[in-house]
Design a protein around this motif. Structure first.
Motif, PDB file in Angstrom:
ATOM      1  N   LEU A   1      -7.393  26.080  91.835  1.00 54.66           N
ATOM      2  CA  LEU A   1      -6.767  26.678  90.649  1.00 54.66           C
ATOM      3  C   LEU A   1      -5.479  27.396  91.042  1.00 54.66           C
ATOM      4  CD1 LEU A   1      -7.221  27.328  87.580  1.00 54.66           C
ATOM      5  CD2 LEU A   1      -8.245  29.468  88.330  1.00 54.66           C
ATOM      6  N   ALA A   2      -5.532  28.148  92.149  1.00 49.39           N
ATOM      7  CA  ALA A   2      -4.343  28.864  92.620  1.00 49.39           C
ATOM      8  C   ALA A   2      -3.247  27.880  93.014  1.00 49.39           C
ATOM      9  CB  ALA A   2      -4.706  29.760  93.803  1.00 49.39           C
ATOM     10  N   ALA A   3      -3.653  26.762  93.647  1.00 50.68           N
ATOM     11  CA  ALA A   3      -2.651  25.765  94.047  1.00 50.68           C
ATOM     12  C   ALA A   3      -1.978  25.168  92.813  1.00 50.68           C
ATOM     13  CB  ALA A   3      -3.313  24.670  94.884  1.00 50.68           C
ATOM     14  N   TYR A   4      -2.765  24.877  91.763  1.00 51.23           N
ATOM     15  CA  TYR A   4      -2.174  24.363  90.522  1.00 51.23           C
ATOM     16  C   TYR A   4      -1.287  25.414  89.874  1.00 51.23           C
ATOM     17  CZ  TYR A   4      -4.455  19.857  90.183  1.00 51.23           C
ATOM     18  OH  TYR A   4      -4.817  18.567  90.406  1.00 51.23           O
ATOM     19  N   GLY A   5      -1.748  26.669  89.915  1.00 51.83           N
ATOM     20  CA  GLY A   5      -0.952  27.756  89.363  1.00 51.83           C
ATOM     21  C   GLY A   5       0.390  27.842  90.051  1.00 51.83           C
ATOM     22  N   THR A   6       0.372  27.728  91.385  1.00 50.12           N
ATOM     23  CA  THR A   6       1.616  27.761  92.153  1.00 50.12           C
ATOM     24  C   THR A   6       2.533  26.609  91.738  1.00 50.12           C
ATOM     25  OG1 THR A   6       0.292  28.607  93.980  1.00 50.12           O
ATOM     26  CG2 THR A   6       2.534  27.938  94.492  1.00 50.12           C
ATOM     27  N   LEU A   7       1.910  25.423  91.573  1.00 44.85           N
ATOM     28  CA  LEU A   7       2.687  24.250  91.178  1.00 44.85           C
ATOM     29  C   LEU A   7       3.384  24.481  89.833  1.00 44.85           C
ATOM     30  CD1 LEU A   7       2.997  21.458  92.521  1.00 44.85           C
ATOM     31  CD2 LEU A   7       1.248  20.620  90.964  1.00 44.85           C
ATOM     32  N   ILE A   8       2.660  25.102  88.899  1.00 49.27           N
ATOM     33  CA  ILE A   8       3.234  25.359  87.574  1.00 49.27           C
ATOM     34  C   ILE A   8       4.399  26.335  87.682  1.00 49.27           C
ATOM     35  CG2 ILE A   8       2.759  26.444  85.334  1.00 49.27           C
ATOM     36  CD1 ILE A   8      -0.099  25.271  85.592  1.00 49.27           C
ATOM     37  N   VAL A   9       4.191  27.416  88.454  1.00 51.22           N
ATOM     38  CA  VAL A   9       5.260  28.410  88.605  1.00 51.22           C
ATOM     39  C   VAL A   9       6.471  27.780  89.283  1.00 51.22           C
ATOM     40  CG1 VAL A   9       5.886  30.593  89.703  1.00 51.22           C
ATOM     41  CG2 VAL A   9       3.642  30.330  88.657  1.00 51.22           C
ATOM     42  N   VAL A  10       6.216  26.955  90.311  1.00 48.53           N
ATOM     43  CA  VAL A  10       7.322  26.307  91.032  1.00 48.53           C
ATOM     44  C   VAL A  10       8.121  25.418  90.081  1.00 48.53           C
ATOM     45  CG1 VAL A  10       7.847  24.550  92.774  1.00 48.53           C
ATOM     46  CG2 VAL A  10       6.255  26.386  93.308  1.00 48.53           C
ATOM     47  N   ASN A  11       7.418  24.634  89.277  1.00 46.15           N
ATOM     48  CA  ASN A  11       8.111  23.732  88.363  1.00 46.15           C
ATOM     49  C   ASN A  11       8.829  24.474  87.243  1.00 46.15           C
ATOM     50  OD1 ASN A  11       7.349  21.523  89.808  1.00 46.15           O
ATOM     51  ND2 ASN A  11       5.511  21.109  88.565  1.00 46.15           N
ATOM     52  N   ALA A  12       8.240  25.585  86.789  1.00 45.38           N
ATOM     53  CA  ALA A  12       8.831  26.302  85.668  1.00 45.38           C
ATOM     54  C   ALA A  12      10.018  27.148  86.112  1.00 45.38           C
ATOM     55  CB  ALA A  12       7.773  27.181  84.995  1.00 45.38           C
ATOM     56  N   ALA A  13       9.898  27.806  87.264  1.00 50.97           N
ATOM     57  CA  ALA A  13      10.922  28.764  87.655  1.00 50.97           C
ATOM     58  C   ALA A  13      11.837  28.231  88.744  1.00 50.97           C
ATOM     59  CB  ALA A  13      10.252  30.056  88.126  1.00 50.97           C
ATOM     60  N   LEU A  14      11.537  27.002  89.215  1.00 52.20           N
ATOM     61  CA  LEU A  14      12.349  26.372  90.255  1.00 52.20           C
ATOM     62  C   LEU A  14      12.512  27.262  91.482  1.00 52.20           C
ATOM     63  CD1 LEU A  14      15.079  24.765  87.961  1.00 52.20           C
ATOM     64  CD2 LEU A  14      13.082  23.657  88.956  1.00 52.20           C
ATOM     65  N   ILE A  15      11.410  27.879  91.883  1.00 52.38           N
ATOM     66  CA  ILE A  15      11.459  28.670  93.099  1.00 52.38           C
ATOM     67  C   ILE A  15      10.545  28.026  94.132  1.00 52.38           C
ATOM     68  CG2 ILE A  15      12.108  30.900  92.113  1.00 52.38           C
ATOM     69  CD1 ILE A  15       9.138  31.528  91.877  1.00 52.38           C
ATOM     70  N   SER A  16      10.619  28.513  95.358  1.00 49.67           N
ATOM     71  CA  SER A  16       9.794  27.930  96.412  1.00 49.67           C
ATOM     72  C   SER A  16       8.346  28.384  96.243  1.00 49.67           C
ATOM     73  CB  SER A  16      10.338  28.359  97.771  1.00 49.67           C
ATOM     74  OG  SER A  16       9.326  28.947  98.542  1.00 49.67           O
ATOM     75  N   PRO A  17       7.381  27.577  96.716  1.00 52.61           N
ATOM     76  CA  PRO A  17       5.973  27.972  96.604  1.00 52.61           C
ATOM     77  C   PRO A  17       5.688  29.342  97.213  1.00 52.61           C
ATOM     78  CG  PRO A  17       6.115  25.685  97.257  1.00 52.61           C
ATOM     79  CD  PRO A  17       7.520  26.214  97.261  1.00 52.61           C
ATOM     80  N   LEU A  18       6.390  29.686  98.287  1.00 52.34           N
ATOM     81  CA  LEU A  18       6.143  30.987  98.913  1.00 52.34           C
ATOM     82  C   LEU A  18       6.503  32.121  97.961  1.00 52.34           C
ATOM     83  CD1 LEU A  18       7.200  30.564 102.640  1.00 52.34           C
ATOM     84  CD2 LEU A  18       4.920  30.720 101.669  1.00 52.34           C
ATOM     85  N   ALA A  19       7.627  31.942  97.219  1.00 52.84           N
ATOM     86  CA  ALA A  19       8.015  32.952  96.237  1.00 52.84           C
ATOM     87  C   ALA A  19       7.019  32.963  95.080  1.00 52.84           C
ATOM     88  CB  ALA A  19       9.424  32.675  95.727  1.00 52.84           C
TER      89      ALA A  19
END
Lengths: 289, 341
Positions: free
Chosen positions: A44-62
């Motif tokens: 779930l966290a990995a998918y959440g990260t993917l969504i944030v990365v795609n939405a905000a165009l930031i790196s997964p670490l951010a």
């Protein structure tokens, strides 16, 4: 056959498994519950990260700076509202509820995502590697995760051994009623421990998402690996868990060097050998369940 | 040893002890009547309904035996799919490859699963509570990964079950149905007899308080092992029935952890640790499945939510709400002490 290379890769893979196992054994240590949805929360966290990365165009670490606290809050709320009600002498209710959560999460991800494999990318870092003597190439990211696991385990063992919160955690683990009498609410300690475990699972989920791919149902396998690392290492010992995770990692990579398709089976078989001959694990401490 | 008050009263013939109560006479006889009615069902209704009833039988067997394991024995297994798979593959090998009679093959599949469960019990009994649960899951994964290594039994693709392919489609479905019904009656009766027996009394004591049972001389581990083997054999029968009804054994389907999810849902909703609960739970599950199975993930999410709500708020399940704290029982498993009229 050169076994040195799979040996080193396996030890590094152990770092990833240790990261998973730390949160699982923290929750068991404090509340004596095994969270069967643990791996699914990582996914779930990995998918959440993917969504944030795609939405905000930031790196997964951010993105992790948003996802990890969000998971911690989720863990806190989950503990206070649902898991707290399952605590008691019998492990049955907590197992049944977390198994139910596992099914809910997997199918929510299937409904809103898709069944295909996803992967998180850190740009060049995922594939970058450094060359050691004997021509062994070590991935920068697995090495980073291994070191991160050691840092996190150090912090965790320092917190439980030296801080006031750690003392409370150990006290609650021994006797929640007495802690309650001393004016500290055990429910608060439980919820904080769950929050920490969920923060850790977010980090572990991101690491797994970069190092391997994931899909809505890959959480089960992550739970099983974390569990195997905990049992091989011995219940109740953080450093034992790291040792267990490295043994599991090595069993998988060395097994894969002999028979490429049997990586996971090799890990399971080594786990069963430990269960048969060293049931208390590396640290050989007996822990009440 | 001095006689208890109850013993004295029974000797004075003012009171008596009996197993059969009014509810258990009604319950057990209606169980037999329902079984008899179900036996003639294939002549009366649509065959697609008959076919989906085979699923119901498989679920009754799985839920009844999982409930013995978890509800009475306190062992939450999420790895019963190991025995479902072994049972299904045994069925194919025994009936197809060795040409055994189908009934003998089902019985032998159960024996195979029971025998395999013995060494496994020595491994997983080293783990308790939640770790036991994941341990059984690992064992199921290991069995699956080992089974797919053998191309002789279809490897990863699975294998067809053809022992009944000579029959016409209608007769095949009806025969599978009768086999399923017969197996279900036998398994339910076996569960009732097990709980009535001395071992069942020990098991009920373990369910209620393991420490007290142990200090009263109950050999807790031996009783648990008996139930573990029993549940393994039961899941094996279910696996054999899956082979019979679907005519195909696919490793990813028979070894799926979803079976465990279904068993848990059924028992939790019906009533953990009772004989009546799983039967009620199966009916609820089966009706939900007929209504909602087309919705896929949403259906499973709903099952998860209902299951959690029951664990949190209705811990005795539906049967717990009906039975008035065990005063009503549909099977004669307890002893009843009452005054002579």
């Amino acid at each position: 056959m050169n076994l040195l290379d799979p040996l080193i890769q396996g030890i590094l893979l152990g770092g990833l498994y240790a990261l998973f196992a730390a949160g699982l054994s923290l929750m068991f240590g404090v509340m004596r519950i095994v969270n069967l949805a643990y791996g699914d929360f990582a996914v779930l966290a990995a998918y959440g990260t993917l969504i944030v990365v795609n939405a905000a165009l930031i790196s997964p670490l951010a993105a992790l700076l948003i996802v990890a606290p969000a998971m911690a809050v989720l863990g806190y709320i989950l503990q206070r509202t649902i898991l707290q009600r399952t605590l008691g002498l019998s492990p049955l209710p907590s197992l049944l509820v977390t198994f139910g959560l596992s099914i809910i999460i997997q199918n929510l991800l299937l409904m809103f995502g898709s069944a295909d494999q996803k992967r998180l990318s850190l740009g060049g870092v995922d594939t970058a590697s450094i060359t050691l003597p004997f021509d062994i190439r070590v991935g920068v990211f697995p090495l980073f995760i291994f070191l991160l696991a050691i840092v996190i385990l150090s912090i965790l063992s320092w917190v439980t051994a030296k801080t006031q919160y750690g003392r409370l955690v150990r006290a609650v683990s021994d006797d929640p009623a007495t802690v309650d009498l001393q004016g500290v609410n055990p429910k608060q300690i439980y919820a904080l421990a769950t929050a920490i475990a969920f923060g850790l699972v977010a980090i572990a989920g991101l690491a797994a998402g970069v190092q391997t791919s994931f899909n809505p149902t890959s959480g089960s396998m992550l739970l099983i690996f974390a569990f195997e690392a905990v049992i091989i290492g011995g219940l109740g010992s953080l450093w034992g868990t790291l040792g267990g995770a490295m043994i599991l990692g090595v069993a998988q990579t060395v097994g894969a060097a002999f028979a490429p398709a049997q990586q996971i089976l090799a890990g399971h078989l080594v786990f069963l050998l430990f269960l048969a001959f060293l049931p208390n694990g590396l640290t050989r401490r007996k822990v009440r369940a | 040893m001095s006689a208890s008050v109850a013993q004295v009263l029974v000797e004075q013939r003012t009171h008596f002890v009996r197993r059969w109560t009014r509810t258990s006479i009604i319950g057990s006889s209606s169980f037999l009547v329902v079984a008899a009615l179900l036996a003639v069902l294939p002549f009366m209704v649509n065959l697609s309904l008959v076919y989906s009833m085979i699923d119901l039988f498989i679920l009754v067997i799985l839920a009844m035996t999982w409930n013995m394991l978890a509800g009475y024995g306190g062992m939450v297994s999420v790895g019963q799919q190991a025995y479902i798979g072994i049972g299904a593959y045994s069925m194919v090998v025994l009936a197809d490859s060795l040409g055994l009679n189908i009934f003998a093959a089902i019985a032998l599949s159960a024996v195979v699963c029971g025998v395999i469960a013995i060494p496994i019990s020595f491994l997983v009994f080293r783990l308790v509570g939640g770790y036991f649960a994941v341990g059984t899951w690992v064992v199921a994964e290991v069995v699956r990964l080992l089974v797919v290594q053998f191309p002789q039994i279809g490897g990863g693709a699975g294998i067809s079950f053809s022992a009944m392919s000579d029959l016409s489609r209608d007769w095949r479905i009806a025969t599978s149905y009768w086999i399923g019904l017969g197996a279900t009656v036998i398994v339910v009766a076996a569960c009732v007899l097990l709980i009535r027996s001395r071992a069942g009394l020990a098991l009920t004591a373990v369910r209620d308080d393991m420490t007290a049972a142990s200090t009263s001389g109950v050999m807790v581990t031996a009783v648990k092992r008996l139930v573990f083997v029993f549940a393994g054999a039961g899941a094996g029968i279910a696996g054999a029935l899956i082979a019979v009804s679907t005519m195909r054994v696919q490793p990813d389907s028979v070894f799926s952890v979803q079976w465990s999810a279904f068993m848990i849902f059924i028992v939790v909703v019906g009533g953990v640790g009772t004989l009546e609960g799983p039967i009620i739970g199966v009916l609820v599950f089966w009706f939900l499945k007929q209504l909602l199975a087309d919705y896929g993930p949403l259906y499973l999410i709903l099952l998860g939510v209902i299951g959690i709500v029951f664990v949190l708020f209705v811990r005795g399940g539906i049967w717990g709400l009906i039975s008035r704290k065990g005063r009503i029982e549909l099977f004669p498993v307890g002893y009843n002490f009452s005054k002579k009229l």
